[in-house]
Enzyme design. Structure first.
Site, PDB file in Angstrom:
ATOM      1  N   ASP A 100       0.813  -1.322  -0.014  1.00  0.00           N
ATOM      2  CA  ASP A 100       0.061  -0.107  -0.031  1.00  0.00           C
ATOM      3  C   ASP A 100       0.738   1.200   0.021  1.00  0.00           C
ATOM      4  OD1 ASP A 100      -2.099   1.950   0.919  1.00  0.00           O
ATOM      5  OD2 ASP A 100      -3.222   0.236   1.226  1.00  0.00           O
TER       6      ASP A 100
ATOM      7  N   ASN B 267      -5.765  -4.981  -5.981  1.00  0.00           N
ATOM      8  CA  ASN B 267      -6.938  -4.257  -5.565  1.00  0.00           C
ATOM      9  C   ASN B 267      -6.817  -2.798  -5.432  1.00  0.00           C
ATOM     10  OD1 ASN B 267      -9.463  -4.010  -3.380  1.00  0.00           O
ATOM     11  ND2 ASN B 267      -7.643  -3.025  -2.308  1.00  0.00           N
TER      12      ASN B 267
ATOM     13  N   TYR C  13     -12.971   6.665 -14.233  1.00  0.00           N
ATOM     14  CA  TYR C  13     -13.062   5.179 -13.322  1.00  0.00           C
ATOM     15  C   TYR C  13     -13.728   4.182 -13.908  1.00  0.00           C
ATOM     16  CZ  TYR C  13     -14.185   2.765  -8.804  1.00  0.00           C
ATOM     17  OH  TYR C  13     -14.187   1.630  -7.976  1.00  0.00           O
TER      18      TYR C  13
ATOM     19  N   LYS D 289     -12.284   0.698 -15.126  1.00  0.00           N
ATOM     20  CA  LYS D 289     -12.880  -0.617 -14.600  1.00  0.00           C
ATOM     21  C   LYS D 289     -13.417  -1.437 -15.707  1.00  0.00           C
ATOM     22  CE  LYS D 289     -12.105   0.069 -10.191  1.00  0.00           C
ATOM     23  NZ  LYS D 289     -10.949  -0.612  -9.292  1.00  0.00           N
TER      24      LYS D 289
ATOM     25  N   THR E  19     -16.769   1.942   2.625  1.00  0.00           N
ATOM     26  CA  THR E  19     -15.117   1.785   3.005  1.00  0.00           C
ATOM     27  C   THR E  19     -14.694   3.324   3.043  1.00  0.00           C
ATOM     28  OG1 THR E  19     -14.271   1.944   0.754  1.00  0.00           O
ATOM     29  CG2 THR E  19     -14.823  -0.300   1.574  1.00  0.00           C
TER      30      THR E  19
END
Ligand code: NAP
Length: 251
Positions: A38, A91, A157, A161, A192
Site C-alpha cells: 500500500d 485491489n 473510473y 474498470k 469503505t
C-alpha cells in the site's frame, strides 16, 4: 485442522484500508502468508499488526502500484522473502475527480488510469511469471459494477474498470492451461473510506437505496467472494467477472 490457504503466499495491493484490508485479514486467518502492499504504510502496518496478533504472518511493503518498477520490486520481495507467490489481489484503486466528460480534468484522467488500470496490468505483468514459477495459483483483479455499467461524472473510473474486466478475460484465457486462474470482482457501493471520505451521510443513504437490497455492501462481503475465487473450490472459474452488488446491475 488444515486451512484452505495454508502454504500459500499472497500479495494484496491497497491492503491498508477498506476492501483490501478485509481480504488480507481473511487470507491470513485462513492460513496464507500475506504481503500487504500500500501507499499508506501506517494503514498497512496497522492491519499487519492485527494479523500478527491473531497468529498470522504478514509483511508490509510501501508500494505505489502505478509505478512499474515498484511493482516489479514487490514481486522480487515475495520471491526473496517468501520463496514465491501463489495468490495475487490487484485491489489498489482510487475514485478520481467527479465531473462531466467534456470538463474532466486531464491530470485526474491520467491518475485514475495510472492506478486503476496500469497498476493492475503491472501486477499481472510482473506477478504472473512469478506465480507460474511458484507452481501456479490464482489472481483477482478488483473491478467494480462500473466495469459493466456507467456512472455519470465518473468517466475515468468507469473506463478504467471496464478495461480491467477486458484485461482479466485476456490474461485469464492466456494462463488457463498454465496453472493460473484470473478473475475480476465487481463490487457495488461498499462502505469503505474511499466512499466515506468523498460523500456525506445523505449522499451515502441515497446511494445505498440504489441497490435493490437497500444498503451498502461491506468489505467482508467482497472479501468472501474474492477468497472463494482464490480458493481451490473455484477450480473451474477463470477469465470471468463476478458481481457482489446487492442487485445493482440487474436493474
Ligand atoms: P480505500 O478504502 O480507499 O482503500 C484503498 C487503499 O489503496 C488505500 O489504503 C489507498 O491508500 C491505497 N492506494 C491508493 N492508491 C494506491 C497506489 N497507487 N498504490 C498502492 N496503494 C494505493 O478503497 P476501497 O473502497 O477499499 O477500494 C478498493 C478497491 O475496490 C478499489 O480498486 C476500488 O476501485 C474498488 N471498489 C470500491 C468500491 C467502493 O464502493 N468502496 C466499489 C467498487 C470497487 P491511500 O489511502 O493513501 O490513498
Amino acid at each position: 485442522m488444515p486451512k484452505r490457504f495454508d502454504t500459500k503466499t499472497a500479495i494484496v495491493t491497497g491492503a491498508g484500508s477498506g476492501i483490501g484490508a478485509a481480504i488480507a485479514r481473511q487470507l491470513a486467518a485462513e492460513g496464507a502468508t500475506v504481503i500487504l502492499a500500500d501507499l499508506d504504510e501506517p494503514g498497512a502496518e496497522a492491519i499487519a499488526k492485527e494479523i500478527r496478533a491473531k497468529g498470522g504472518t504478514a509483511h508490509v511493503r510501501t508500494v505505489d502500484t502505478s509505478g512499474a518498477a515498484q511493482v516489479e520490486s514487490l514481486m522480487e520481495f515475495a520471491k526473496s522473502t517468501c520463496g514465491g507467490l501463489h495468490l495475487l489481489v490487484n485491489n489498489a484503486g482510487i475514485g478520481g475527480p467527479a465531473n462531466v466528460t467534456g470538463e474532466y480534468p486531464l491530470d485526474g484522467w491520467h491518475k485514475v488510469m495510472d492506478v486503476n488500470l496500469n497498476g493492475v496490468f503491472y501486477g499481472l505483468r510482473y506477478g504472473l511469471p512469478l506465480i507460474e514459477a511458484s507452481g501456479g495459483g490464482a489472481v483477482v483483479n478488483m473491478a467494480s459494477i462500473l466495469g459493466t455499467v456507467g456512472f455519470q461524472t465518473a468517466c475515468a473510473y468507469t473506463a478504467a474498470k471496464h478495461a480491467v474486466v477486458g484485461l482479466t478475460k485476456v490474461a485469464g484465457m492466456e494462463y488457463a492451461k498454465r496453472g493460473i486462474r484470473i478473475n475480476a470482482v465487481g463490487p457495488g457501493f461498499i462502505a469503505t473510506p474511499l466512499l466515506e471520505k468523498n460523500l456525506d451521510k445523505a449522499a451515502l443513504e441515497g446511494i445505498a437505496q440504489m441497490h435493490p437490497i437497500g444498503r451498502l455492501g461491506t468489505a467482508e462481503e467482497v472479501s468472501a467472494l474474492t477468497c472463494f475465487l482464490l480458493s481451490d473450490a473455484a477450480s473451474f472459474i477463470t477469465a470471468s467477472y463476478h458481481l457482489v452488488d446487492g442487485g445493482y446491475t440487474a436493474q
